[in-house]
Design a protein around this motif. Structure first.
Motif, short mmCIF file in Angstrom:
data_model
loop_
_atom_site.label_atom_id
_atom_site.label_comp_id
_atom_site.label_asym_id
_atom_site.label_seq_id
_atom_site.Cartn_x
_atom_site.Cartn_y
_atom_site.Cartn_z
N THR A 48 53.58 23.51 35.67
CA THR A 48 53.80 24.42 34.54
C THR A 48 53.40 25.85 34.91
O THR A 48 54.12 26.81 34.59
N THR A 49 52.28 25.99 35.57
CA THR A 49 51.81 27.31 36.00
C THR A 49 52.79 27.96 36.97
O THR A 49 53.13 29.15 36.83
N ILE A 50 53.28 27.20 37.93
CA ILE A 50 54.23 27.72 38.92
C ILE A 50 55.53 28.12 38.24
O ILE A 50 56.10 29.19 38.52
N ASN A 51 56.02 27.27 37.32
CA ASN A 51 57.27 27.58 36.62
C ASN A 51 57.16 28.87 35.82
O ASN A 51 58.07 29.71 35.84
N ARG A 52 56.04 29.03 35.14
CA ARG A 52 55.84 30.24 34.32
C ARG A 52 55.73 31.48 35.21
O ARG A 52 56.29 32.54 34.87
N THR A 53 55.07 31.36 36.33
CA THR A 53 54.95 32.49 37.26
C THR A 53 56.31 32.86 37.83
O THR A 53 56.65 34.04 37.96
#
Length: 202
Positions: A48-53
């Motif tokens: 989720t963090t990678i996708n948002r970044t």
């Protein structure tokens, strides 16, 4: 053919667990199911963090400074889990590590900057203390005290035993040794000795 137990348990633990007369296969599988679910939760958070970044980098969403800081802390926690998670969870237990991660996740920008500044101060002071070659010196005592203060930015609670255990891990684990010796050659063992003396354990 590998059994389910072989897949779930670290190889170095299999013989130790099976040889234990009180070994309970169902309890062991239940415990490792819990560990796997926790690991899956951390991986889901990471994705989720990678996708948002990536969305932010592509201009698809805008992120405030506060949101970027939250993403940064998530990455820091995930990186720590990847690098040291297995050892720290085995040594201190899931509850302690999860509480530490939660404390880091709730850290303010000001506290984080203070923690980084203190880390730099410790490395600088360690160099001066090491020059005395005396881990019982006043400078060494100050390094150990500041190291304790630095730990409390992320540790949910403090114990002398845990602090001493971490100091010993610094010497045993080459990843820690490389970090401290890069700043002060021979500094890792000196720091370990200074902490043990500070704690009254040497």
């Amino acid at each position: 053919m590998a059994t389910v137990l072989d897949v779930l348990l670290p190889l170095k633990k299999i013989k130790e667990v099976i040889d234990n007369p009180s070994f309970d296969r169902q309890e062991a599988l239940g415990l490792h199911r819990k560990m796997l679910l926790e690991k899956r939760r951390r991986i889901d958070q990471m994705v989720t963090t990678i996708n948002r970044t990536l969305q932010h980098m592509k201009g698809e969403i805008q992120m405030t400074y506060e949101e970027k800081f939250e993403v940064f802390k998530e990455k820091l926690i995930n990186d720590n889990e990847q690098e040291y998670g297995e050892e720290t969870r085995e040594k201190y237990g899931d509850d302690t590590v999860n509480a530490s991660n939660a404390k880091l996740k709730g850290m303010s920008k000001e506290d984080y900057q203070s923690m980084i500044n203190l880390e730099k101060e410790i490395l600088s002071l360690l160099e001066k203390a090491y020059a005395t070659r005396d881990p019982a010196s006043d400078l060494a005592h100050e390094v150990a005290a500041k190291h304790k203060a630095w730990l409390m930015y992320s540790w949910p609670s403090y114990s002398k035993e845990a602090h001493a255990g971490l100091a010993e891990m610094y010497v045993v684990d080459e990843r820690f040794t490389t970090y401290y010796d890069k700043s002060v050659e021979g500094g890792t063992k000196f720091l370990r000795d200074a902490i043990l003396i500070y704690l009254g354990k040497k």
